[in-house]
Design an enzyme around this catalytic site. Sequence first.
Site, PDB file in Angstrom:
ATOM      1  N   ASP A  67      -5.552  10.307   4.036  1.00  0.00           N
ATOM      2  CA  ASP A  67      -4.700  10.337   5.231  1.00  0.00           C
ATOM      3  C   ASP A  67      -3.263  10.746   4.909  1.00  0.00           C
ATOM      4  OD1 ASP A  67      -4.174   8.011   3.817  1.00  0.00           O
ATOM      5  OD2 ASP A  67      -4.906   6.662   5.357  1.00  0.00           O
ATOM      6  N   ASN A 136      -6.662  -5.496   9.150  1.00  0.00           N
ATOM      7  CA  ASN A 136      -7.552  -5.550  10.327  1.00  0.00           C
ATOM      8  C   ASN A 136      -8.884  -4.840  10.044  1.00  0.00           C
ATOM      9  OD1 ASN A 136      -6.740  -2.909  10.291  1.00  0.00           O
ATOM     10  ND2 ASN A 136      -5.656  -2.956  12.250  1.00  0.00           N
ATOM     11  N   HIS A 138      -9.225  -1.898   8.623  1.00  0.00           N
ATOM     12  CA  HIS A 138      -9.212  -0.432   8.708  1.00  0.00           C
ATOM     13  C   HIS A 138      -9.440   0.220   7.351  1.00  0.00           C
ATOM     14  CE1 HIS A 138      -4.569  -0.353   8.206  1.00  0.00           C
ATOM     15  NE2 HIS A 138      -5.041   0.319   7.188  1.00  0.00           N
ATOM     16  N   GLU A 143      -8.459   2.803  12.734  1.00  0.00           N
ATOM     17  CA  GLU A 143      -8.120   1.491  13.280  1.00  0.00           C
ATOM     18  C   GLU A 143      -9.292   0.909  14.079  1.00  0.00           C
ATOM     19  OE1 GLU A 143      -5.576   0.042  12.270  1.00  0.00           O
ATOM     20  OE2 GLU A 143      -3.689   1.105  12.570  1.00  0.00           O
TER      21      GLU A 143
HETATM   22  C1  GLP Z   1      -2.727   1.793   4.744  1.00  0.00           C
HETATM   23  C2  GLP Z   1      -3.504   3.057   4.331  1.00  0.00           C
HETATM   24  C3  GLP Z   1      -4.891   2.718   3.868  1.00  0.00           C
HETATM   25  C4  GLP Z   1      -4.781   1.536   2.922  1.00  0.00           C
HETATM   26  C5  GLP Z   1      -4.423   0.310   3.714  1.00  0.00           C
HETATM   27  C6  GLP Z   1      -4.147  -0.912   2.852  1.00  0.00           C
HETATM   28  O1  GLP Z   1      -2.310   1.796   6.058  1.00  0.00           O
HETATM   29  N1  GLP Z   1      -3.600   4.075   5.335  1.00  0.00           N
HETATM   30  O2  GLP Z   1      -5.475   3.845   3.243  1.00  0.00           O
HETATM   31  O3  GLP Z   1      -6.014   1.297   2.294  1.00  0.00           O
HETATM   32  O4  GLP Z   1      -3.386   0.557   4.626  1.00  0.00           O
HETATM   33  O5  GLP Z   1      -2.950  -0.794   2.167  1.00  0.00           O
HETATM   34  P1  GLP Z   1      -2.523  -1.751   1.015  1.00  0.00           P
HETATM   35  O6  GLP Z   1      -3.369  -1.403  -0.164  1.00  0.00           O
HETATM   36  O7  GLP Z   1      -1.075  -1.459   0.773  1.00  0.00           O
HETATM   37  O8  GLP Z   1      -2.757  -3.141   1.479  1.00  0.00           O
END
Ligand code: GLP
Length: 243
Positions: A67, A136, A138, A143
């Site tokens: 992304d 959540n 995702h 989402e």
């Molecule tokens: C972000 C990214 C995801 C990631 C997630 C968790 O929004 N778009 O690809 O896996 O949230 O992030 P983190 O590893 O910092 O908890």
Amino acid sequence: MRIYRAKDYNDMSRKAANIISAQIIMKPDCVLGLATGSTPIGAYRQLVEWYNKGDLDFSEVTTVNLDEYKGLPKENEQSYYYFMNENLFSKVNIDKSRTYLPDGMIEDSDEACRRYNEIIHSVGGVDLQLLGLGHNGHIGFNEPGIAFETETHCVSLSERTIKANMRFFVSERHVPRQAYTMGIKTIMSAHKILVVISGEDKADAVQQAFFGPVTPQVPGSILQLHNDVTIVADEAALSKCPL
Ligand code: GLP
């Protein structure tokens, strides 16, 4: 679904890096699907260390990232392009022309997503997809409520995700409201999937995604239906799981 229990973040990172490096060694010209967020940073650090020791060669590897924020230029420190360069690409011998992310600066969302889908198809699909898990549930920026059959698309980030990602920005108002993300369909078509999860704050998400019903309300739950998923999580993240 295989679940590896790691002692802590460092142990999780090393175990995940081992799996990624095995993929590169077994298939030097593999396509890696890569993720950002704070969770995979330790695994990238470990890969760089092994590269520096001469144990890993990225010269034939292709990467496609999950992304990118819409509207952030590549040189913005919070763009995922910048993140990948900082944490991996500039530190190993990967051919930068084979590292792909959605282009967040294309204003026309349909065009941006169409181009990225084309790239993913042109590289021949993903051998190993690395994923983190949002609070959540995702994955990528898919989402809750997202249809399972989507390819790359533009999403409006949920309030919870904006708050979670705020820590990287000057203030909440600087967090982009939209992003381009690979869809669930794209993620599910990877041959192998590796999910890294750390910390007690993720324990509910882990429980819901991997031990609850498969539902678009918890996007990560779809992974229960993939036939080659490896989860590497630390004890804190697994603390609410019936294991
Ligand atoms: C972000 C990214 C995801 C990631 C997630 C968790 O929004 N778009 O690809 O896996 O949230 O992030 P983190 O590893 O910092 O908890």
